[in-house]
Design a protein around this motif. Structure first.
Motif, PDB file in Angstrom:
ATOM      1  N   VAL A 234      -0.067   0.285  10.954  1.00  0.00           N
ATOM      2  CA  VAL A 234      -0.838   1.052   9.968  1.00  0.00           C
ATOM      3  C   VAL A 234      -2.194   0.365   9.830  1.00  0.00           C
ATOM      4  CG1 VAL A 234      -0.964   1.887   7.591  1.00  0.00           C
ATOM      5  CG2 VAL A 234       1.256   1.755   8.750  1.00  0.00           C
ATOM      6  N   ALA A 235      -3.157   0.829  10.606  1.00  0.00           N
ATOM      7  CA  ALA A 235      -4.481   0.210  10.600  1.00  0.00           C
ATOM      8  C   ALA A 235      -5.274   0.646   9.378  1.00  0.00           C
ATOM      9  CB  ALA A 235      -5.238   0.575  11.874  1.00  0.00           C
ATOM     10  N   ASN A 236      -6.062  -0.276   8.837  1.00  0.00           N
ATOM     11  CA  ASN A 236      -6.968   0.013   7.717  1.00  0.00           C
ATOM     12  C   ASN A 236      -6.279   0.713   6.554  1.00  0.00           C
ATOM     13  OD1 ASN A 236      -9.247  -0.967   9.254  1.00  0.00           O
ATOM     14  ND2 ASN A 236      -9.179   0.971  10.377  1.00  0.00           N
ATOM     15  N   PRO A 237      -5.188   0.155   6.032  1.00  0.00           N
ATOM     16  CA  PRO A 237      -4.511   0.794   4.903  1.00  0.00           C
ATOM     17  C   PRO A 237      -5.386   0.763   3.655  1.00  0.00           C
ATOM     18  CG  PRO A 237      -3.668  -1.424   5.229  1.00  0.00           C
ATOM     19  CD  PRO A 237      -4.576  -1.147   6.390  1.00  0.00           C
ATOM     20  N   VAL A 238      -5.202   1.761   2.804  1.00  0.00           N
ATOM     21  CA  VAL A 238      -5.937   1.800   1.544  1.00  0.00           C
ATOM     22  C   VAL A 238      -5.415   0.692   0.635  1.00  0.00           C
ATOM     23  CG1 VAL A 238      -6.431   3.166  -0.523  1.00  0.00           C
ATOM     24  CG2 VAL A 238      -6.334   4.270   1.725  1.00  0.00           C
ATOM     25  N   LYS A 239      -6.330  -0.102   0.109  1.00  0.00           N
ATOM     26  CA  LYS A 239      -5.949  -1.188  -0.797  1.00  0.00           C
ATOM     27  C   LYS A 239      -6.672  -0.968  -2.114  1.00  0.00           C
ATOM     28  CE  LYS A 239      -5.255  -4.450   2.991  1.00  0.00           C
ATOM     29  NZ  LYS A 239      -5.596  -5.770   3.572  1.00  0.00           N
ATOM     30  N   GLN A 240      -5.922  -0.473  -3.082  1.00  0.00           N
ATOM     31  CA  GLN A 240      -6.517  -0.134  -4.363  1.00  0.00           C
ATOM     32  C   GLN A 240      -6.485  -1.320  -5.321  1.00  0.00           C
ATOM     33  OE1 GLN A 240      -4.067   3.689  -4.208  1.00  0.00           O
ATOM     34  NE2 GLN A 240      -5.755   4.289  -5.536  1.00  0.00           N
ATOM     35  N   ILE A 241      -7.414  -1.319  -6.245  1.00  0.00           N
ATOM     36  CA  ILE A 241      -7.502  -2.373  -7.254  1.00  0.00           C
ATOM     37  C   ILE A 241      -6.763  -1.910  -8.494  1.00  0.00           C
ATOM     38  CG2 ILE A 241      -9.062  -3.709  -8.719  1.00  0.00           C
ATOM     39  CD1 ILE A 241     -11.179  -3.390  -6.527  1.00  0.00           C
ATOM     40  N   GLU A 242      -5.864  -2.760  -8.978  1.00  0.00           N
ATOM     41  CA  GLU A 242      -5.045  -2.369 -10.131  1.00  0.00           C
ATOM     42  C   GLU A 242      -5.882  -2.271 -11.402  1.00  0.00           C
ATOM     43  OE1 GLU A 242      -0.876  -3.731 -12.297  1.00  0.00           O
ATOM     44  OE2 GLU A 242      -1.454  -4.589 -10.376  1.00  0.00           O
ATOM     45  N   LYS A 243      -6.730  -3.271 -11.627  1.00  0.00           N
ATOM     46  CA  LYS A 243      -7.598  -3.243 -12.802  1.00  0.00           C
ATOM     47  C   LYS A 243      -8.976  -3.719 -12.391  1.00  0.00           C
ATOM     48  CE  LYS A 243      -4.658  -3.842 -16.868  1.00  0.00           C
ATOM     49  NZ  LYS A 243      -4.415  -4.675 -18.069  1.00  0.00           N
ATOM     50  N   GLU A 244      -9.968  -2.918 -12.705  1.00  0.00           N
ATOM     51  CA  GLU A 244     -11.343  -3.276 -12.349  1.00  0.00           C
ATOM     52  C   GLU A 244     -12.130  -3.506 -13.627  1.00  0.00           C
ATOM     53  OE1 GLU A 244     -14.776  -0.636 -10.587  1.00  0.00           O
ATOM     54  OE2 GLU A 244     -13.463  -1.302  -8.959  1.00  0.00           O
ATOM     55  N   THR A 245     -12.726  -4.688 -13.738  1.00  0.00           N
ATOM     56  CA  THR A 245     -13.557  -4.989 -14.905  1.00  0.00           C
ATOM     57  C   THR A 245     -14.986  -5.213 -14.427  1.00  0.00           C
ATOM     58  OG1 THR A 245     -13.025  -7.354 -14.755  1.00  0.00           O
ATOM     59  CG2 THR A 245     -11.661  -6.014 -16.195  1.00  0.00           C
ATOM     60  N   MET A 246     -15.925  -4.733 -15.204  1.00  0.00           N
ATOM     61  CA  MET A 246     -17.320  -4.816 -14.816  1.00  0.00           C
ATOM     62  C   MET A 246     -18.111  -5.606 -15.846  1.00  0.00           C
ATOM     63  SD  MET A 246     -17.252  -3.019 -12.007  1.00  0.00           S
ATOM     64  CE  MET A 246     -18.979  -2.651 -11.675  1.00  0.00           C
ATOM     65  N   ARG A 247     -18.991  -6.473 -15.383  1.00  0.00           N
ATOM     66  CA  ARG A 247     -19.867  -7.204 -16.277  1.00  0.00           C
ATOM     67  C   ARG A 247     -20.983  -6.259 -16.768  1.00  0.00           C
ATOM     68  NH1 ARG A 247     -20.722 -12.679 -16.599  1.00  0.00           N
ATOM     69  NH2 ARG A 247     -19.575 -12.973 -14.639  1.00  0.00           N
ATOM     70  N   THR A 248     -21.286  -6.301 -18.044  1.00  0.00           N
ATOM     71  CA  THR A 248     -22.353  -5.439 -18.584  1.00  0.00           C
ATOM     72  C   THR A 248     -23.719  -5.991 -18.202  1.00  0.00           C
ATOM     73  OG1 THR A 248     -22.320  -6.684 -20.648  1.00  0.00           O
ATOM     74  CG2 THR A 248     -20.957  -4.705 -20.534  1.00  0.00           C
TER      75      THR A 248
END
Length: 248
Positions: A234-248
């Motif tokens: 399975v080449a290039n599988p989708v790897k999702q981020i469980e929680k994404e936090t962004m700096r303001t």
């Protein structure tokens, strides 16, 4: 010795209604997403899963849960998945909640041929004494409760007896694998994958990079091919981020 199959659909084709699946990953890290999707497409139901958790809503094992394919699960963590919590509290799903380290050792012991072991984890709690709600009635009363477990004392300390886990199938994700089934995991994606890989009677590995036998240094092998029955590229599988936090 060539264990490679052409597609994920072929890899999981003999999973049937009621099968038990040990599934690697932790949250969304190292999950065999392509194999899980193939199981969904297969249309089987009444599955029993063993994993650290059930992914998140709509991702990982969460997609099987969303389509009501899972009857019972053995997990150490319920958070991050609202549908998981809803089904459990509504009496639609049976949950055997297990301490995380105990779950890892139950899987490892199953692969090592050890039927049970003693651990101090859970002594003095409902994990050992019984009474944890495995399944609720629709009205919120307990339908199935966990049984009490054997307690023994060693060198003045109490330990609880835990049974090993063996499943019909194991689904794991590896960054690299060869045609003989030798697997290498990347960093934290190792998590529960090595333990699940040894616990399955039929272990199916999706690998990002498929190499020829001999290309993986023996000392670098994390799961020996003797434990793995099928490998699918399975080449290039989708790897999702469980929680994404962004700096303001």
């Amino acid at each position: 010795m060539d264990k490679v199959v052409a597609t994920t659909a072929e890899a999981v084709s003999d999973v049937t209604d009621g099968s038990s699946l040990a599934v690697g990953g932790f949250g969304l890290c190292g999950i065999p997403q392509a194999l899980i999707a193939a199981v969904l497409d297969l249309g089987v139901s009444d599955l029993e899963t063993v994993s650290n958790n059930l992914g998140v809503d709509g991702v990982g094992l969460g997609i099987l849960l969303e389509h009501k394919r899972i009857r019972r699960t053995v997990n150490s963590y319920v958070g991050e998945n609202k549908e998981f919590a809803r089904q459990y509290m509504a009496g639609e799903l049976e949950l055997e909640l297990t301490p995380q380290g105990t779950l890892a050792e139950r899987l490892r012991a199953g692969g090592a041929g050890i039927p049970a072991f003693y651990t101090p984890a859970g002594v003095g709690t409902q994990v050992a004494d019984g009474g944890l709600a495995w399944r609720y009635h629709h009205d919120g009363t307990v339908a199935v409760a966990s049984p009490p477990k054997e307690i023994r004392e060693f060198d003045g300390r109490a330990y609880v007896l835990e049974r090993a886990i063996r499943t019909d199938f194991a689904l794991v994700h590896a960054v690299k694998g060869d045609r003989h089934g030798n697997l290498v995991y990347h960093a934290a994606a190792a998590n529960f994958n090595p333990d699940c890989a040894v616990a399955g009677r039929i272990t199916i590995a999706q690998v990002e990079h498929l190499v020829e036998p001999g290309e993986i240094e023996p000392a670098h092998v994390h799961t020996p091919g003797i434990y793995v029955q099928r490998v699918v590229h399975v080449a290039n599988p989708v790897k999702q981020i469980e929680k994404e936090t962004m700096r303001t």
